[in-house]
Motif scaffolding. Structure first.
Motif, PDB file in Angstrom:
ATOM      1  N   SER A  64       0.538  -1.442   0.092  1.00  0.00           N
ATOM      2  CA  SER A  64       0.378   0.421   0.055  1.00  0.00           C
ATOM      3  C   SER A  64       0.820   1.095  -0.132  1.00  0.00           C
ATOM      4  N   PHE A  65       0.158   1.733  -0.606  1.00  0.00           N
ATOM      5  CA  PHE A  65       0.537   3.667  -0.149  1.00  0.00           C
ATOM      6  C   PHE A  65      -0.193   4.296  -0.042  1.00  0.00           C
ATOM      7  N   GLY A  66       0.468   5.710   0.560  1.00  0.00           N
ATOM      8  CA  GLY A  66      -0.722   6.275   0.839  1.00  0.00           C
ATOM      9  C   GLY A  66      -0.210   7.617   1.523  1.00  0.00           C
ATOM     10  N   HIS A  67      -1.221   8.602   0.914  1.00  0.00           N
ATOM     11  CA  HIS A  67      -0.266  10.522   1.345  1.00  0.00           C
ATOM     12  C   HIS A  67      -1.940  11.240   2.053  1.00  0.00           C
ATOM     13  N   PRO A  68      -1.667  11.817   3.010  1.00  0.00           N
ATOM     14  CA  PRO A  68      -0.986  11.871   3.746  1.00  0.00           C
ATOM     15  C   PRO A  68      -0.535  10.590   4.809  1.00  0.00           C
ATOM     16  N   SER A  69      -1.438   9.313   4.754  1.00  0.00           N
ATOM     17  CA  SER A  69      -1.074   7.827   5.121  1.00  0.00           C
ATOM     18  C   SER A  69      -2.570   7.253   4.516  1.00  0.00           C
ATOM     19  N   VAL A  70      -2.627   6.090   4.622  1.00  0.00           N
ATOM     20  CA  VAL A  70      -3.726   5.078   3.734  1.00  0.00           C
ATOM     21  C   VAL A  70      -4.924   5.579   4.442  1.00  0.00           C
ATOM     22  N   ASP A  71      -4.418   5.118   5.540  1.00  0.00           N
ATOM     23  CA  ASP A  71      -5.536   5.795   7.408  1.00  0.00           C
ATOM     24  C   ASP A  71      -6.111   7.090   6.739  1.00  0.00           C
TER      25      ASP A  71
ATOM     26  N   ILE B  89       3.751   2.768   2.071  1.00  0.00           N
ATOM     27  CA  ILE B  89       4.609   3.764   1.859  1.00  0.00           C
ATOM     28  C   ILE B  89       4.213   4.860   2.457  1.00  0.00           C
ATOM     29  N   GLY B  90       4.731   6.044   2.963  1.00  0.00           N
ATOM     30  CA  GLY B  90       3.814   7.316   3.209  1.00  0.00           C
ATOM     31  C   GLY B  90       2.911   7.303   4.649  1.00  0.00           C
ATOM     32  N   GLY B  91       3.626   6.179   5.159  1.00  0.00           N
ATOM     33  CA  GLY B  91       2.949   6.051   6.856  1.00  0.00           C
ATOM     34  C   GLY B  91       1.776   5.292   7.368  1.00  0.00           C
ATOM     35  N   VAL B  92       1.406   3.805   6.665  1.00  0.00           N
ATOM     36  CA  VAL B  92       0.383   3.093   7.447  1.00  0.00           C
ATOM     37  C   VAL B  92       0.226   2.947   8.523  1.00  0.00           C
TER      38      VAL B  92
END
Lengths: 143, 143
Positions: A64-71, B89-92
DNA sequence: GGCTATAAATAATG
DNA sequence: CATTATTTATAGCC
């Protein structure tokens, strides 16, 4: 110099259909996944967009990739879920968001009912702290 | 023929940093979003992978792609959440997944407690059906 | 994991 | 939104 001839046929055009060879599929998956994440990342940087990409490999391994975060992005998506449908591809339904909100509501109702029940029964139990014992001390869903 | 000279300087290299001009940013966003979704789609087809992409435009408008559906992938991600971190990536963080599982657990506990409480108190209430009254007749989370 | 030739994406422009 | 010149992504190999 004849010692420097080209040894590669370079990139060839391929048809977009399932790659049958297990190995080749895995290789393509790895390469393309990296590029997909890179593209997502560039989109975030260039356009100040919130983005999230979740991929499960053919073997079922999650990336997974997420910006700012997947969350953040999933949260954002789930809480605003419904109105996204008009721009979606592949069938998006607010099931998950609705499910979570519903669960939260029922959970709260259950707690309230439990509380009322206890008061009524006048039993001196000691687990009334349940509501505060979740993720980090704050309400699990802001909804 | 001199009437057919090239009028475009063609694609030029750009730096990956926030595009300041509002218009240009919107244009780039649109173009790149389409390509990102296309790439995600190809990855699905070529490698039989589950994929989901969620993007919020700089204006906050949501766009999503999902195969088989955003629902399915997010669900899958949330229920298996934790072990994805190593590849992210990106803080999960497993906040969302953990939050939901925690909520579900607490909800179940609360229901059980409520049930026990009722049995103990021998009150003849009639809301013992709470557990079945959710999303659609089945358990909200398979976890 | 690298390398190379070629397909594809895309920044600038009309 | 169509074109075009380039940059990037990447299929085929080692």
């Amino acid at each position: 110099m004849s010692s420097k001839r080209k040894l590669s046929k370079g990139r060839r055009k391929i048809e977009i259909k399932r790659i049958e060879k297990e190995d080749a599929r895995q290789v393509t998956f790895s390469k393309r996944r990296v590029c997909l994440f890179k593209k997502a990342s560039e989109l975030c940087t260039l356009c100040a967009a919130e983005t999230d990409v979740i991929v499960f490999s053919p073997a079922g391994k999650p990336y997974s990739f997420g910006h700012p975060s997947v969350d953040t992005v999933v949260d954002h998506y789930l809480s605003g879920g419904n109105y996204a449908s008009q721009n979606s591809i592949g069938g998006v339904h607010p099931h998950v968001g609705a499910r979570i909100r519903d669960l939260n509501r029922q959970y709260t109702e259950a707690l309230n009912e439990l509380d009322a029940e206890k008061k009524r029964g006048m039993e001196s139990e000691k687990e009334g702290k349940t509501l505060e014992t979740n993720t980090g001390g704050k309400n699990p869903l802001k909804n």
